[in-house]
Design a protein around this motif. Structure first.
Motif, PDB file in Angstrom:
ATOM      1  N   SER A   1      26.901  52.598  29.611  1.00 18.70           N
ATOM      2  CA  SER A   1      27.969  52.367  28.626  1.00 18.70           C
ATOM      3  C   SER A   1      29.254  53.092  29.030  1.00 18.70           C
ATOM      4  O   SER A   1      30.349  52.559  28.866  1.00 18.70           O
ATOM      5  N   TYR A   2      29.116  54.298  29.582  1.00 14.20           N
ATOM      6  CA  TYR A   2      30.299  55.011  30.056  1.00 14.20           C
ATOM      7  C   TYR A   2      30.931  54.300  31.250  1.00 14.20           C
ATOM      8  O   TYR A   2      32.160  54.224  31.356  1.00 14.20           O
ATOM      9  N   VAL A   3      30.112  53.804  32.144  1.00 13.34           N
ATOM     10  CA  VAL A   3      30.639  53.104  33.316  1.00 13.34           C
ATOM     11  C   VAL A   3      31.328  51.803  32.880  1.00 13.34           C
ATOM     12  O   VAL A   3      32.382  51.442  33.418  1.00 13.34           O
ATOM     13  N   LEU A   4      30.754  51.104  31.902  1.00 14.14           N
ATOM     14  CA  LEU A   4      31.414  49.893  31.386  1.00 14.14           C
ATOM     15  C   LEU A   4      32.739  50.233  30.703  1.00 14.14           C
ATOM     16  O   LEU A   4      33.721  49.489  30.836  1.00 14.14           O
ATOM     17  N   SER A   5      32.780  51.338  29.967  1.00 18.88           N
ATOM     18  CA  SER A   5      34.055  51.764  29.354  1.00 18.88           C
ATOM     19  C   SER A   5      35.092  52.063  30.430  1.00 18.88           C
ATOM     20  O   SER A   5      36.270  51.702  30.287  1.00 18.88           O
ATOM     21  N   ALA A   6      34.652  52.724  31.491  1.00 12.81           N
ATOM     22  CA  ALA A   6      35.574  53.004  32.595  1.00 12.81           C
ATOM     23  C   ALA A   6      36.057  51.707  33.233  1.00 12.81           C
ATOM     24  O   ALA A   6      37.235  51.592  33.614  1.00 12.81           O
ATOM     25  N   ALA A   7      35.176  50.717  33.336  1.00 14.70           N
ATOM     26  CA  ALA A   7      35.569  49.427  33.913  1.00 14.70           C
ATOM     27  C   ALA A   7      36.635  48.750  33.059  1.00 14.70           C
ATOM     28  O   ALA A   7      37.593  48.166  33.595  1.00 14.70           O
ATOM     29  N   VAL A   8      36.491  48.840  31.740  1.00 13.49           N
ATOM     30  CA  VAL A   8      37.497  48.238  30.852  1.00 13.49           C
ATOM     31  C   VAL A   8      38.832  48.964  30.988  1.00 13.49           C
ATOM     32  O   VAL A   8      39.899  48.335  31.067  1.00 13.49           O
ATOM     33  N   ILE A   9      38.794  50.284  31.038  1.00 10.37           N
ATOM     34  CA  ILE A   9      40.034  51.054  31.171  1.00 10.37           C
ATOM     35  C   ILE A   9      40.707  50.749  32.511  1.00 10.37           C
ATOM     36  O   ILE A   9      41.930  50.569  32.584  1.00 10.37           O
ATOM     37  N   ILE A  10      39.916  50.656  33.569  1.00  7.69           N
ATOM     38  CA  ILE A  10      40.475  50.333  34.888  1.00  7.69           C
ATOM     39  C   ILE A  10      41.041  48.919  34.899  1.00  7.69           C
ATOM     40  O   ILE A  10      42.099  48.657  35.484  1.00  7.69           O
ATOM     41  N   ALA A  11      40.362  47.991  34.222  1.00  8.92           N
ATOM     42  CA  ALA A  11      40.864  46.616  34.159  1.00  8.92           C
ATOM     43  C   ALA A  11      42.179  46.555  33.390  1.00  8.92           C
ATOM     44  O   ALA A  11      43.075  45.773  33.737  1.00  8.92           O
ATOM     45  N   LEU A  12      42.316  47.357  32.329  1.00  7.33           N
ATOM     46  CA  LEU A  12      43.576  47.403  31.580  1.00  7.33           C
ATOM     47  C   LEU A  12      44.701  47.979  32.426  1.00  7.33           C
ATOM     48  O   LEU A  12      45.888  47.670  32.202  1.00  7.33           O
ATOM     49  N   ALA A  13      44.347  48.814  33.402  1.00  6.99           N
ATOM     50  CA  ALA A  13      45.352  49.354  34.324  1.00  6.99           C
ATOM     51  C   ALA A  13      45.653  48.374  35.457  1.00  6.99           C
ATOM     52  O   ALA A  13      46.412  48.691  36.361  1.00  6.99           O
ATOM     53  N   ARG A  14      45.048  47.216  35.410  1.00  9.15           N
ATOM     54  CA  ARG A  14      45.280  46.107  36.333  1.00  9.15           C
ATOM     55  C   ARG A  14      44.841  46.398  37.768  1.00  9.15           C
ATOM     56  O   ARG A  14      45.454  45.929  38.714  1.00  9.15           O
ATOM     57  N   ASP A  15      43.766  47.133  37.893  1.00  6.34           N
ATOM     58  CA  ASP A  15      43.144  47.332  39.202  1.00  6.34           C
ATOM     59  C   ASP A  15      41.818  46.564  39.181  1.00  6.34           C
ATOM     60  O   ASP A  15      40.748  47.128  38.960  1.00  6.34           O
ATOM     61  N   VAL A  16      41.911  45.259  39.379  1.00  8.44           N
ATOM     62  CA  VAL A  16      40.765  44.366  39.217  1.00  8.44           C
ATOM     63  C   VAL A  16      39.621  44.668  40.188  1.00  8.44           C
ATOM     64  O   VAL A  16      38.457  44.676  39.773  1.00  8.44           O
ATOM     65  N   PRO A  17      39.866  44.930  41.479  1.00 11.75           N
ATOM     66  CA  PRO A  17      38.729  45.223  42.363  1.00 11.75           C
ATOM     67  C   PRO A  17      37.941  46.465  41.931  1.00 11.75           C
ATOM     68  O   PRO A  17      36.713  46.469  41.962  1.00 11.75           O
ATOM     69  N   ALA A  18      38.634  47.516  41.501  1.00  8.66           N
ATOM     70  CA  ALA A  18      37.936  48.720  41.056  1.00  8.66           C
ATOM     71  C   ALA A  18      37.182  48.453  39.751  1.00  8.66           C
ATOM     72  O   ALA A  18      36.066  48.955  39.546  1.00  8.66           O
ATOM     73  N   ALA A  19      37.764  47.653  38.863  1.00 13.08           N
ATOM     74  CA  ALA A  19      37.082  47.303  37.609  1.00 13.08           C
ATOM     75  C   ALA A  19      35.828  46.476  37.890  1.00 13.08           C
ATOM     76  O   ALA A  19      34.785  46.674  37.255  1.00 13.08           O
ATOM     77  N   ALA A  20      35.929  45.566  38.845  1.00 15.55           N
ATOM     78  CA  ALA A  20      34.756  44.765  39.215  1.00 15.55           C
ATOM     79  C   ALA A  20      33.667  45.641  39.828  1.00 15.55           C
ATOM     80  O   ALA A  20      32.475  45.444  39.558  1.00 15.55           O
ATOM     81  N   LEU A  21      34.077  46.620  40.621  1.00 11.63           N
ATOM     82  CA  LEU A  21      33.107  47.547  41.202  1.00 11.63           C
ATOM     83  C   LEU A  21      32.402  48.355  40.121  1.00 11.63           C
ATOM     84  O   LEU A  21      31.175  48.506  40.139  1.00 11.63           O
ATOM     85  N   CYS A  22      33.152  48.866  39.152  1.00 14.35           N
ATOM     86  CA  CYS A  22      32.546  49.613  38.037  1.00 14.35           C
ATOM     87  C   CYS A  22      31.647  48.721  37.190  1.00 14.35           C
ATOM     88  O   CYS A  22      30.567  49.132  36.768  1.00 14.35           O
ATOM     89  N   GLY A  23      32.076  47.496  36.941  1.00 15.69           N
ATOM     90  CA  GLY A  23      31.243  46.556  36.189  1.00 15.69           C
ATOM     91  C   GLY A  23      29.951  46.237  36.916  1.00 15.69           C
ATOM     92  O   GLY A  23      28.883  46.162  36.306  1.00 15.69           O
ATOM     93  N   GLY A  24      30.036  46.037  38.231  1.00 17.41           N
ATOM     94  CA  GLY A  24      28.832  45.787  39.026  1.00 17.41           C
ATOM     95  C   GLY A  24      27.890  46.973  39.020  1.00 17.41           C
ATOM     96  O   GLY A  24      26.661  46.816  38.929  1.00 17.41           O
ATOM     97  N   LEU A  25      28.454  48.192  39.098  1.00 13.18           N
ATOM     98  CA  LEU A  25      27.625  49.396  39.030  1.00 13.18           C
ATOM     99  C   LEU A  25      26.922  49.495  37.682  1.00 13.18           C
ATOM    100  O   LEU A  25      25.737  49.853  37.607  1.00 13.18           O
ATOM    101  N   ALA A  26      27.613  49.152  36.607  1.00 12.47           N
ATOM    102  CA  ALA A  26      26.995  49.176  35.272  1.00 12.47           C
ATOM    103  C   ALA A  26      25.847  48.171  35.174  1.00 12.47           C
ATOM    104  O   ALA A  26      24.802  48.473  34.592  1.00 12.47           O
TER     105      ALA A  26
END
Length: 187
Positions: free
Chosen positions: A53-78
């Protein structure tokens, strides 16, 4: 949301109904785990899901910062963490009228009752929580007709389901042995 793989269908306590039958399941063709997962297994899975859940929250925050590859990486890790938690909860011994299934983390082994010689409880050194350290304990072992010299350990008194719960181990071992006695062909 009910998670049917987390609970045994019936209580194996002292009710008169469970005392009259060793196999208290209505639909015996469905795969069932004849015991509840232990607190160590459930606790570890809960911690993994909390981490996810923390990793998914980080993915959402990273996606809001418009860094899509890093958000996808965090989402995949979750997703990987969630898959590990669910697989850890599915581990154990499952039975039905056709056979026995031993689910490990990386493998699943299914044995038809016709290939089972015996399922019995033995006193032997067992691994503590699956780690290399061994302690003296009890284990439910499966002996197969095609591998007479090899025994498969199904349950132990020191695995994540039964550590400190010796009565639960006895009930689970008796239940698996009852399934084996009922469905194993007599020779």
């Amino acid at each position: 949301m009910p998670l049917p793989f987390l609970t045994a269908d019936r209580d194996f306590g002292g009710s008169d109904e469970s005392a009259s039958t060793a196999l208290p399941f209505d639909d015996r063709d469905q795969w069932r785990r004849p015991y509840r997962p232990g607190p160590y297994r459930v606790g570890a899975a809960a911690l993994l899901l909390l981490l996810a859940s923390y990793v998914l929250s980080a993915a959402v925050i990273i996606a809001l910062a418009r860094d899509v590859p890093a958000a996808a990486l965090c989402g995949g890790l979750a997703v990987v963490i969630i898959a590990v938690a669910v697989r850890a909860l599915r581990m154990g011994t499952w039975v039905n009228s056709r056979g026995l299934r031993h689910v490990a983390f990386f493998s699943t082994q299914t044995v038809d009752w016709g290939r089972v010689t015996s399922a019995r409880t033995v006193q032997q050194p067992v691994r503590w929580l699956g780690l290399p350290r061994t302690v003296q304990g009890q284990a439910l072992v499966l002996v197969r007709r095609d591998r007479q010299d090899e025994q498969t350990t199904l349950l132990t008194t020191h695995n994540a389901d039964f550590l400190g719960r010796f009565e639960a181990f006895d009930r689970a071992a008796d239940s698996v042995e009852a399934w084996a006695d009922e469905y194993r062909p007599r020779r």
